[in-house]
Design an enzyme around this catalytic site. Structure first.
Site, PDB file in Angstrom:
ATOM      1  N   ASN A   9     -17.124  10.643  22.911  1.00  0.00           N
ATOM      2  CA  ASN A   9     -17.679  11.871  23.469  1.00  0.00           C
ATOM      3  C   ASN A   9     -17.997  11.591  24.939  1.00  0.00           C
ATOM      4  OD1 ASN A   9     -19.189  14.095  24.180  1.00  0.00           O
ATOM      5  ND2 ASN A   9     -20.953  13.587  22.889  1.00  0.00           N
ATOM      6  N   LYS A  11     -19.034  13.590  27.146  1.00  0.00           N
ATOM      7  CA  LYS A  11     -20.131  14.433  27.641  1.00  0.00           C
ATOM      8  C   LYS A  11     -19.765  15.039  29.013  1.00  0.00           C
ATOM      9  CE  LYS A  11     -23.278  11.541  25.073  1.00  0.00           C
ATOM     10  NZ  LYS A  11     -24.645  11.155  24.836  1.00  0.00           N
ATOM     11  N   HIS A  96     -24.074  18.700  18.277  1.00  0.00           N
ATOM     12  CA  HIS A  96     -24.546  17.461  18.909  1.00  0.00           C
ATOM     13  C   HIS A  96     -26.033  17.630  19.254  1.00  0.00           C
ATOM     14  CE1 HIS A  96     -25.053  14.207  21.796  1.00  0.00           C
ATOM     15  NE2 HIS A  96     -23.974  13.668  21.254  1.00  0.00           N
ATOM     16  N   GLU A  98     -27.670  16.911  21.762  1.00  0.00           N
ATOM     17  CA  GLU A  98     -27.946  17.433  23.110  1.00  0.00           C
ATOM     18  C   GLU A  98     -27.798  18.954  23.140  1.00  0.00           C
ATOM     19  OE1 GLU A  98     -25.298  14.755  25.150  1.00  0.00           O
ATOM     20  OE2 GLU A  98     -26.650  13.108  24.668  1.00  0.00           O
ATOM     21  N   GLU A 168     -26.086  10.805  13.786  1.00  0.00           N
ATOM     22  CA  GLU A 168     -26.526  10.302  15.082  1.00  0.00           C
ATOM     23  C   GLU A 168     -28.052  10.414  15.181  1.00  0.00           C
ATOM     24  OE1 GLU A 168     -23.142  10.434  18.114  1.00  0.00           O
ATOM     25  OE2 GLU A 168     -24.130  12.362  18.197  1.00  0.00           O
ATOM     26  N   GLY A 174     -27.814   7.117  23.657  1.00  0.00           N
ATOM     27  CA  GLY A 174     -27.960   6.852  25.089  1.00  0.00           C
ATOM     28  C   GLY A 174     -29.171   6.006  25.435  1.00  0.00           C
ATOM     29  N   SER A 214     -25.507   4.515  20.584  1.00  0.00           N
ATOM     30  CA  SER A 214     -25.379   3.221  21.277  1.00  0.00           C
ATOM     31  C   SER A 214     -24.427   2.257  20.578  1.00  0.00           C
ATOM     32  CB  SER A 214     -26.759   2.592  21.482  1.00  0.00           C
ATOM     33  OG  SER A 214     -27.574   3.445  22.262  1.00  0.00           O
TER      34      SER A 214
HETATM   35  C1  PEP Z   1     -23.287  10.487  21.557  1.00  0.00           C
HETATM   36  O1  PEP Z   1     -23.504  11.142  22.543  1.00  0.00           O
HETATM   37  O2  PEP Z   1     -22.742  11.044  20.608  1.00  0.00           O
HETATM   38  C2  PEP Z   1     -23.673   9.077  21.535  1.00  0.00           C
HETATM   39  C3  PEP Z   1     -23.707   8.477  20.397  1.00  0.00           C
HETATM   40  O3  PEP Z   1     -23.991   8.491  22.746  1.00  0.00           O
HETATM   41  P1  PEP Z   1     -24.224   6.913  23.017  1.00  0.00           P
HETATM   42  O4  PEP Z   1     -23.115   6.169  22.360  1.00  0.00           O
HETATM   43  O5  PEP Z   1     -24.219   6.784  24.512  1.00  0.00           O
HETATM   44  O6  PEP Z   1     -25.555   6.555  22.422  1.00  0.00           O
END
Ligand code: PEP
Length: 252
Positions: A9, A11, A96, A98, A168, A174, A214
């Site tokens: 992703n 973003k 997601h 976000e 997630e 992040g 992460s």
């Molecule tokens: C994501 O945005 O779906 C995500 C898992 O980000 P990150 O890997 O940076 O934690």
């Protein structure tokens, strides 16, 4: 048998020219490495046409990060799923954290988008996951169950093959903080059991559940070894070939 599914992703990162150049290198690398998994990347809307062109013939799936909850009309600033289909996008990430956190997307709104995407025969990666407050308050299972039951409301059993779930935990996105493989696996098991209760054991056993939060080259293998973890949704570490390629080729 569930085929591993690893997604990046991107973003709101990489300008269209950068996205296209990176997608070309990734396509070459994927063709050479022949990973044992399905690979997906989700660039921003404006980068989609260039990235689709750049990965042609590589087997990489190109997905959108979001879509409108209507097909057409007076919805300024939105992108319709029909527009996505028109340029060759068949997969969309929905729900997601976000989108939930910064743009007020509720489970009901997300459900509307899931049903709309399925009505156009698109594939969906539906994101679920708890905040730190919810986890520490003992609400992990309540939150996941609500996100699944409302997010998948009215999705028919035969449509479940078009659904991937991404677990997630919001506190791991992040932040550099990853759920332990054991904690992630336990959440994935709960998701699978919930889907079995909502649909059937068979549908639950075939369901691909990605972990996101992460994921990096150093932890992907330990996560992927777990019984209920079938893939990864990768944010930060999907933005550079040096990080993403070792994640995709985790089994090599
Ligand atoms: C994501 O945005 O779906 C995500 C898992 O980000 P990150 O890997 O940076 O934690």
């Amino acid at each position: 048998m569930r085929t591993p599914y690893i997604a990046g992703n991107w973003k709101m990162n990489l300008a269209p020219s950068e996205a296209r150049a990176y997608a070309s290198s990734l396509a070459e690398a994927v063709k050479a490495a022949k990973p044992d998994c399905r690979v997906m990347i989700a660039p921003s809307f404006v980068s989609l046409p260039g990235v689709i062109e750049a990965v042609k013939g590589s087997g990489i799936t190109v997905a959108a990060q979001n879509m409108a909850d209507h097909l057409a009309g007076a919805y300024t600033g939105e992108v319709s799923p029909e527009m996505l289909k028109d340029i060759g996008v068949e997969t969309v990430i929905l729900g997601h954290s976000e989108r939930r956190q910064y743009y007020g997307e509720t489970d009901e709104i997300i459900n509307g988008k899931v049903l709309l995407a399925l009505s156009l025969k698109m594939e969906v990666v539906l994101c679920v996951g708890e905040t730190l407050e919810e986890r520490e308050g003992g609400e992990l299972e309540t939150v996941l169950e609500r996100q699944l039951r409302v997010g998948l409301k009215d999705v028919q059993p035969d449509e479940m093959k078009a659904i991937t779930i991404a677990y997630e935990p919001v506190w791991a996105i992040g932040t550099g903080r990853t759920a332990t493989p054991e904690d992630a696996d336990a959440a994935h098991r709960f998701i699978r059991e919930t889907v079995a209760a909502m649909y059937s054991e068979d549908i639950a056993n075939n369901l691909i559940i990605q972990y996101g939060g992460s994921v990096k080259p150093s932890n992907v293998r330990a996560l992927m070894e777990k019984e209920n973890i079938d893939g990864a949704l990768v944010g930060g570490a999907s933005l550079k070939l040096d990080d993403f390629l070792p994640i995709i080729t985790f089994s090599k």
